[in-house]
Write a protein that holds these residues in place. Structure first.
Motif, PDB file in Angstrom:
ATOM      1  N   GLU A   1      -4.499  -4.105   7.268  1.00 27.85           N
ATOM      2  CA  GLU A   1      -5.914  -4.480   7.280  1.00 27.85           C
ATOM      3  C   GLU A   1      -6.632  -3.985   6.024  1.00 27.85           C
ATOM      4  N   PHE A   2      -6.329  -2.771   5.613  1.00 24.53           N
ATOM      5  CA  PHE A   2      -6.972  -2.203   4.425  1.00 24.53           C
ATOM      6  C   PHE A   2      -6.564  -2.964   3.172  1.00 24.53           C
ATOM      7  N   LEU A   3      -5.267  -3.180   3.004  1.00 25.42           N
ATOM      8  CA  LEU A   3      -4.789  -3.895   1.821  1.00 25.42           C
ATOM      9  C   LEU A   3      -5.348  -5.314   1.778  1.00 25.42           C
ATOM     10  N   SER A   4      -5.399  -5.955   2.925  1.00 30.14           N
ATOM     11  CA  SER A   4      -5.911  -7.326   2.986  1.00 30.14           C
ATOM     12  C   SER A   4      -7.395  -7.384   2.642  1.00 30.14           C
ATOM     13  N   THR A   5      -8.158  -6.396   3.131  1.00 26.24           N
ATOM     14  CA  THR A   5      -9.598  -6.353   2.827  1.00 26.24           C
ATOM     15  C   THR A   5      -9.848  -6.118   1.342  1.00 26.24           C
ATOM     16  N   LEU A   6      -9.063  -5.223   0.736  1.00 24.05           N
ATOM     17  CA  LEU A   6      -9.200  -5.004  -0.706  1.00 24.05           C
ATOM     18  C   LEU A   6      -8.916  -6.292  -1.478  1.00 24.05           C
ATOM     19  N   GLN A   7      -7.889  -7.009  -1.061  1.00 25.04           N
ATOM     20  CA  GLN A   7      -7.563  -8.275  -1.727  1.00 25.04           C
ATOM     21  C   GLN A   7      -8.696  -9.278  -1.573  1.00 25.04           C
ATOM     22  N   ALA A   8      -9.248  -9.373  -0.370  1.00 26.39           N
ATOM     23  CA  ALA A   8     -10.352 -10.310  -0.120  1.00 26.39           C
ATOM     24  C   ALA A   8     -11.589  -9.944  -0.919  1.00 26.39           C
ATOM     25  N   ASP A   9     -11.789  -8.643  -1.153  1.00 22.72           N
ATOM     26  CA  ASP A   9     -12.953  -8.173  -1.917  1.00 22.72           C
ATOM     27  C   ASP A   9     -12.703  -8.168  -3.421  1.00 22.72           C
ATOM     28  N   ASN A  10     -11.553  -8.682  -3.845  1.00 23.27           N
ATOM     29  CA  ASN A  10     -11.176  -8.717  -5.264  1.00 23.27           C
ATOM     30  C   ASN A  10     -11.112  -7.306  -5.852  1.00 23.27           C
ATOM     31  N   GLN A  11     -10.601  -6.375  -5.048  1.00 17.24           N
ATOM     32  CA  GLN A  11     -10.439  -4.993  -5.481  1.00 17.24           C
ATOM     33  C   GLN A  11      -8.956  -4.704  -5.726  1.00 17.24           C
ATOM     34  N   SER A  12      -8.673  -3.839  -6.686  1.00 17.02           N
ATOM     35  CA  SER A  12      -7.299  -3.512  -7.050  1.00 17.02           C
ATOM     36  C   SER A  12      -6.882  -2.195  -6.402  1.00 17.02           C
ATOM     37  N   TYR A  13      -5.567  -2.068  -6.163  1.00 14.51           N
ATOM     38  CA  TYR A  13      -5.095  -0.854  -5.508  1.00 14.51           C
ATOM     39  C   TYR A  13      -3.698  -0.457  -5.979  1.00 14.51           C
ATOM     40  N   VAL A  14      -3.424   0.856  -5.847  1.00 12.37           N
ATOM     41  CA  VAL A  14      -2.081   1.423  -5.976  1.00 12.37           C
ATOM     42  C   VAL A  14      -1.940   2.377  -4.796  1.00 12.37           C
ATOM     43  N   ILE A  15      -1.121   1.992  -3.815  1.00 12.56           N
ATOM     44  CA  ILE A  15      -1.002   2.724  -2.557  1.00 12.56           C
ATOM     45  C   ILE A  15       0.459   3.092  -2.322  1.00 12.56           C
ATOM     46  N   ARG A  16       0.700   4.324  -1.943  1.00 14.06           N
ATOM     47  CA  ARG A  16       2.069   4.715  -1.605  1.00 14.06           C
ATOM     48  C   ARG A  16       2.463   4.090  -0.268  1.00 14.06           C
ATOM     49  N   SER A  17       3.586   3.406  -0.265  1.00 15.84           N
ATOM     50  CA  SER A  17       4.032   2.681   0.923  1.00 15.84           C
ATOM     51  C   SER A  17       4.640   3.618   1.959  1.00 15.84           C
ATOM     52  N   MET A  18       4.289   3.386   3.210  1.00 10.42           N
ATOM     53  CA  MET A  18       4.868   4.135   4.327  1.00 10.42           C
ATOM     54  C   MET A  18       5.800   3.252   5.145  1.00 10.42           C
ATOM     55  N   GLN A  19       5.650   1.925   5.001  1.00  8.76           N
ATOM     56  CA  GLN A  19       6.393   0.997   5.840  1.00  8.76           C
ATOM     57  C   GLN A  19       7.244   0.058   4.981  1.00  8.76           C
ATOM     58  N   ASN A  20       8.460  -0.136   5.408  1.00  2.56           N
ATOM     59  CA  ASN A  20       9.370  -1.053   4.730  1.00  2.56           C
ATOM     60  C   ASN A  20       9.054  -2.471   5.223  1.00  2.56           C
ATOM     61  N   ARG A  21       8.046  -3.067   4.622  1.00  2.00           N
ATOM     62  CA  ARG A  21       7.485  -4.323   5.135  1.00  2.00           C
ATOM     63  C   ARG A  21       8.440  -5.505   4.989  1.00  2.00           C
ATOM     64  N   ILE A  22       8.275  -6.469   5.910  1.00  2.00           N
ATOM     65  CA  ILE A  22       9.099  -7.670   5.931  1.00  2.00           C
ATOM     66  C   ILE A  22       8.500  -8.711   4.988  1.00  2.00           C
TER      67      ILE A  22
ATOM     68  N   TRP B   1       9.232   7.560  -4.439  1.00  2.00           N
ATOM     69  CA  TRP B   1       8.003   6.869  -4.051  1.00  2.00           C
ATOM     70  C   TRP B   1       8.229   5.362  -4.051  1.00  2.00           C
ATOM     71  N   PHE B   2       7.633   4.707  -3.063  1.00  2.00           N
ATOM     72  CA  PHE B   2       7.499   3.259  -3.065  1.00  2.00           C
ATOM     73  C   PHE B   2       6.002   2.971  -3.152  1.00  2.00           C
ATOM     74  N   LEU B   3       5.558   2.347  -4.218  1.00  2.00           N
ATOM     75  CA  LEU B   3       4.135   2.111  -4.453  1.00  2.00           C
ATOM     76  C   LEU B   3       3.818   0.612  -4.378  1.00  2.00           C
ATOM     77  N   PHE B   4       2.808   0.265  -3.565  1.00  2.00           N
ATOM     78  CA  PHE B   4       2.327  -1.103  -3.485  1.00  2.00           C
ATOM     79  C   PHE B   4       1.138  -1.284  -4.430  1.00  2.00           C
ATOM     80  N   THR B   5       1.081  -2.410  -5.119  1.00  2.00           N
ATOM     81  CA  THR B   5      -0.085  -2.728  -5.944  1.00  2.00           C
ATOM     82  C   THR B   5      -0.286  -4.230  -5.991  1.00  2.00           C
ATOM     83  N   ASN B   6      -1.531  -4.652  -6.075  1.00  2.00           N
ATOM     84  CA  ASN B   6      -1.828  -6.082  -6.268  1.00  2.00           C
ATOM     85  C   ASN B   6      -2.151  -6.394  -7.722  1.00  2.00           C
ATOM     86  N   LEU B   7      -1.936  -5.417  -8.603  1.00  2.00           N
ATOM     87  CA  LEU B   7      -2.104  -5.649 -10.033  1.00  2.00           C
ATOM     88  C   LEU B   7      -0.849  -6.320 -10.593  1.00  2.00           C
ATOM     89  N   PRO B   8      -0.994  -7.240 -11.550  1.00  2.00           N
ATOM     90  CA  PRO B   8       0.185  -7.920 -12.099  1.00  2.00           C
ATOM     91  C   PRO B   8       1.077  -6.952 -12.882  1.00  2.00           C
TER      92      PRO B   8
END
Length: 461
Positions: free
Chosen positions: A201-222, A307-314
């Protein structure tokens, strides 16, 4: 030396930027500013100890009960000052680091407005802050802070049965949106968080708000291709290596050290989690890049950092991936902020008898802690800058004389590093070979000792 009053500095701040607060009573505002000065002169002391006399202690107590001074208008005024400081750096990108800390006050059954913790009789409050940093890691101040008492009955309810906006972890989205509000158009925030921030929910809201993020991953997402992000990125060839500085781990007695991380990265699209699909919450799959950083030079007998880091930056190059890893390393600065708040300002020892008053004091001391954090790292990043960045002529001359026990002054103001070392010396720092730079706690002690001497000196003029 002149008998005129010294101008404001980081060592003796006047807090005049708070005059932007919308308070109708001028006397109330003046008392608030004087209270901030008083508290900043001796963080960690009780209100009775830090006050000049019983009348000032009583005035501060009344101020904490005054509804004209509330968390919202204090934070709004401080936020404006933080933005001003950000603009002065000339930077266009800033790291907005979020984290939560628990403030525990023990078994205070008769103190209203406090929350409890799971399976504990301890009462306390939760503090979630957004600390803004330059990309190189210089703390600039707070952009937002949320303080609340946890309701254990509400927390015990099944999380999936409540809307996201009613959950405790909505604090991440609330803080991110508040931090970005009113930001100048030529500035951009990169939201940085640890594993607690890794929820869809947090990552999706940041994307919808056109905000950038670098978040350490806790879940091995599908992924959309039914793969797993962690597994897929580990199959990629190593793109390169980066050397990073790892802060000291006081719990394990490990000093600050440099280590080498091997970097891999992969861009893919992750599925909406099953529980959100069941709720039909309207979320869409997220395209993001995952960076895998693993230590190649671990300490003997210890597992390597990974570390596994998620980001929506190119990210298409090793340099771009390394930059995001370096940004994540700066996340530790907010833990240093919490350390100053608890160990330096000793807020868990505050004796106010009401939760609302304790919330105000936490915010007041948070502002003081952020200023001390800025001073600590400013000296490390700009050691050769003149000390006049943090103190005025009268202050550095007094500091030089008492730190080195001399009546002679250098022809020019000392450097920032030299003055901070002098302050640390007053705080008990020995400066031996291998001691490194003075930390926030010893610097805080030195500032406190200096302020006491400086005030006494002024009375003798």
């Amino acid at each position: 030396m002149s008998n005129t009053r010294a101008t404001s500095s980081l060592l003796t701040p006047d807090f005049d930027f708070f005059r932007r607060m919308y308070i109708h009573c001028g006397r109330t505002l003046n008392r608030f500013i004087q209270t901030m000065k008083t508290l900043s002169h001796n963080p960690g002391a009780s209100i009775a100890e830090v006050s000049q006399d019983a009348a000032e202690a009583k005035a501060i107590s009344r101020l904490l009960q005054n509804p004209e001074i509330n968390e919202e208008n204090v934070m709004d005024a401080y936020r404006v000052e933080t933005l001003r400081q950000m603009e002065q750096t000339g930077e266009s990108v800033f790291l907005c680091v979020q984290d939560t800390t628990e403030i525990k006050f023990g078994s205070r059954e008769k103190t209203p407005g406090l929350g409890a913790y799971n399976r504990e009789q301890t009462k306390g409050l939760l503090v979630h802050s957004s600390l803004v940093l330059t990309p190189s890691g210089l703390p600039m101040g707070l952009l937002h802070q949320k303080i609340w008492a946890r309701n254990l009955k509400l927390k015990a309810e099944r999380k999936v049965s409540r809307p996201y906006e009613e959950k405790e972890n909505y604090k991440w989205t609330e803080t991110a949106q508040a931090s970005a509000q009113g930001l100048p158009s030529d500035m951009r925030l990169i939201h940085v968080g640890d594993r607690e921030a890794d929820f869809f929910e947090f990552l999706s809201t940041l994307q919808a708000d056109n905000q950038s993020y670098v978040i350490r991953s806790m879940q091995n997402r599908i992924t959309e291709a039914e793969g797993r992000m962690w597994d897929d990125v580990c199959k990629q060839p190593v793109a390169g290596e980066i050397v990073v500085s790892i802060p000291r781990d006081t719990r394990r007695g490990v000093p600050t050290r440099e280590t080498t991380l091997a970097i891999r990265f992969l861009t893919d699209t992750v599925q909406v989690p099953a529980h959100l699909k069941q709720k039909r919450a309207g979320y869409s799959p997220l395209t993001c890049t995952i960076i895998h950083a693993v230590e190649t030079t671990p300490l003997e007998g210890q597992a390597p950092i990974e570390w596994f880091l998620f980001t929506n930056l190119p990210i298409t190059t090793m340099d771009e991936a390394s930059e995001k890893v370096a940004w994540y390393v700066q996340r530790w600065k907010i833990e240093r902020f919490h350390y100053i708040l608890k160990s330096g300002c000793e807020i868990e020892k505050m004796q106010a008898r009401d939760g609302d008053r304790l919330k105000k004091l936490i915010l007041f001391y948070s502002i003081i802690a952020a200023q001390l954090l800025h001073l600590t790292y400013l000296a490390r990043q700009q050691p050769d800058a003149p000390c006049t960045q943090i103190m005025n002529d009268e202050e550095w001359k007094v500091l030089h004389r008492i730190a080195y026990k001399t009546s002679k002054l250098p022809p020019n103001p000392p450097t920032l590093h030299e003055s901070v070392m002098a302050l640390a010396k007053l705080g008990g720092f020995l400066g031996r070979k291998g001691d490194g730079d003075p930390g926030a706690k010893v610097l805080w002690r030195g500032i406190r000792a200096f302020q006491t001497v400086f005030e006494s000196y002024r009375y003798l003029l």
